[in-house]
Design an enzyme around this catalytic site. Structure first.
Site, PDB file in Angstrom:
ATOM      1  N   ASP A  40       0.861  -1.179   0.000  1.00 14.98           N
ATOM      2  CA  ASP A  40       0.000   0.000   0.000  1.00 14.98           C
ATOM      3  C   ASP A  40       0.899   1.230   0.000  1.00 14.98           C
ATOM      4  OD1 ASP A  40      -1.803   2.027   0.362  1.00 14.98           O
ATOM      5  OD2 ASP A  40      -2.482   1.369   2.349  1.00 14.98           O
ATOM      6  N   ALA A  64      -1.631   4.355  -9.657  1.00 13.91           N
ATOM      7  CA  ALA A  64      -2.309   5.640  -9.830  1.00 13.91           C
ATOM      8  C   ALA A  64      -3.810   5.470  -9.688  1.00 13.91           C
ATOM      9  CB  ALA A  64      -1.995   6.239 -11.201  1.00 13.91           C
ATOM     10  N   TYR A  65      -4.468   6.563  -9.363  1.00 10.35           N
ATOM     11  CA  TYR A  65      -5.927   6.656  -9.379  1.00 10.35           C
ATOM     12  C   TYR A  65      -6.282   7.333 -10.699  1.00 10.35           C
ATOM     13  CZ  TYR A  65     -10.646   8.178  -7.932  1.00 10.35           C
ATOM     14  OH  TYR A  65     -11.985   8.413  -7.849  1.00 10.35           O
ATOM     15  N   THR A 105       0.704  12.872 -16.627  1.00  7.32           N
ATOM     16  CA  THR A 105      -0.340  12.903 -17.657  1.00  7.32           C
ATOM     17  C   THR A 105      -0.423  14.242 -18.365  1.00  7.32           C
ATOM     18  OG1 THR A 105      -2.759  12.780 -17.942  1.00  7.32           O
ATOM     19  CG2 THR A 105      -1.973  13.532 -15.826  1.00  7.32           C
ATOM     20  N   TYR A 129      -8.579  15.251 -10.643  1.00  9.71           N
ATOM     21  CA  TYR A 129      -7.603  14.267 -11.110  1.00  9.71           C
ATOM     22  C   TYR A 129      -6.350  14.973 -11.617  1.00  9.71           C
ATOM     23  CZ  TYR A 129      -5.285  11.150 -14.420  1.00  9.71           C
ATOM     24  OH  TYR A 129      -4.345  10.446 -15.120  1.00  9.71           O
ATOM     25  N   LYS A 133      -2.444  14.855 -10.079  1.00  6.74           N
ATOM     26  CA  LYS A 133      -1.287  14.388 -10.846  1.00  6.74           C
ATOM     27  C   LYS A 133      -0.171  15.430 -10.870  1.00  6.74           C
ATOM     28  CE  LYS A 133      -0.888  11.041 -12.781  1.00  6.74           C
ATOM     29  NZ  LYS A 133      -0.325   9.737 -12.340  1.00  6.74           N
TER      30      LYS A 133
END
Length: 288
Positions: A40, A64-65, A105, A129, A133
C-alpha cells in the site's frame, strides 16, 4: 548522473503500464513487481519498510488513481494515490539513495494550446484528477534522482481495455464508433513507453519528459487510421462527436498533444501510426 540499475522495484503491478514495464526490464534486470495488495504505497511505514528490505537501485511507480470523472467526488482518494503516495515513495527513494521514476499525464495542461505542449509550458490543471497528478510531479522531485514521464492515451497490454481497443472492437464488429473530432492527443503505446523508460535510466538526465509516440491526431483521425490498417476504410461506421456535446463530470484538455523533442535526445519514439500498426499486428492479428 548516469544510473545503471540492477535491482528495480515496480509498484502498481497488475495495471496496464506496469505489465509492460516489468516485461521489458525483467529481461536483463532484477525486478521486484508489487501489486496493490502487496504494498500500500499510501502507507509511509509500509513503503519505508519494504524499500529498506529490498534496497532497490530504482523505484518505478506505476500505481495511480485514474478515474477522471469520479475524482471530482472522491478528491481524497485521488490525492492519496496520485500525490501523497508519491511523496512517500520519493522519501523512501531518498532513504536508500534510489532513483524514482513516476508517470504523469497530459491532463496537467488546460488544453487551450494550438501546438503540442513542451516540458517548458506552464501546467494549468482543470479538475481534481489533473490537480492530483501535478502535485505528484512536484512530490516526485523530492527524490535524489527523479524521472517524471508524462504519458497520455495509453494503449496496449493483454487486457485490451483502452479507448483505442474499444474503437478497434467497434470497427471490427461493424458497430458504430463514436469519437471526438475536436480532441487532439498524442497516443502512447505502453511497449514504447517501457522501452523509453529503459533507455532513460542509464542514458538520460533526471527530470521531466514527455513520453508519447511522435505526432498527434484527433480521435476521429485515429479511428480512420485503425479502419485503414484493418482494411475496413470503406465500411467503418465512424461517427464524429464534439467534446461540447458529451456530458463529462470532469473537464478534459481539448488540445492535449505533447511534444517529445526532449526525449528524442535519448531515444526516438516511433510515430503513433507505427505504434498502432504494431499493436494491431500483435494483439489483433486476425483483424489487421
Amino acid at each position: 548522473m548516469s544510473v545503471s540499475p540492477t535491482k528495480i522495484l515496480v509498484t502498481g503491478f497488475g495495471g496496464q503500464l506496469a505489465g509492460a514495464i516489468v516485461e521489458e526490464l525483467s529481461r536483463t534486470e532484477d525486478v521486484v513487481a508489487l501489486a496493490r495488495g502487496q504494498l500500500d504505497i499510501s502507507s509511509h511505514a509500509a513503503v519505508i519498510s519494504r524499500v529498506r528490505a529490498e534496497r532497490p537501485d530504482v523505484i518505478i511507480n506505476c500505481a495511480a488513481y485514474n478515474h477522471v470523472d469520479l475524482a471530482e467526488d472522491e478528491p481524497q482518494q485521488a490525492l492519496s494515490a496520485n500525490a501523497f503516495a508519491v511523496r512517500v515513495l520519493a522519501r523512501a527513494a531518498a532513504d536508500v539513495d534510489a532513483t524514482l521514476v513516476h508517470y504523469s499525464t497530459d491532463f496537467v495542461f488546460d488544453g487551450r494550446s494550438s501546438r503540442p505542449y513542451t516540458e517548458e509550458d506552464a501546467p494549468n490543471p482543470q479538475g481534481v484528477y489533473a490537480q492530483s497528478k501535478l502535485l505528484g510531479e512536484w512530490f516526485a522531485a523530492e527524490a535524489p534522482r527523479a524521472f517524471v514521464l508524462r504519458v497520455e492515451s495509453l494503449f496496449g497490454g493483454k487486457a485490451a481495455r483502452s479507448s483505442i481497443d474499444r474503437i478497434i472492437r467497434a470497427i471490427s464488429s461493424g458497430e458504430e464508433a463514436s469519437v471526438f473530432v475536436d480532441r487532439t492527443v498524442s497516443p502512447s503505446y505502453i511497449d514504447d513507453v517501457a522501452a523509453a523508460t529503459r533507455a532513460l535510466l542509464p542514458g538520460g538526465a533526471p527530470g521531466l519528459y514527455h513520453c508519447v509516440n511522435s505526432g498527434c491526431c484527433t480521435w476521429h483521425q485515429l479511428a480512420h487510421e485503425v479502419a485503414a490498417l484493418m482494411g475496413k476504410a470503406k465500411g467503418a461506421r465512424i461517427v464524429g462527436v464534439s467534446v461540447a456535446d458529451v456530458p463529462l463530470r470532469a473537464p478534459r484538455p481539448q488540445f492535449a498533444a505533447l511534444a517529445n523533442d526532449k526525449l528524442s535526445h535519448v531515444v526516438m519514439m516511433p510515430t503513433w501510426q507505427d505504434a498502432l500498426r504494431r499493436y494491431l499486428a500483435s494483439n489483433y492479428p486476425s483483424r489487421s
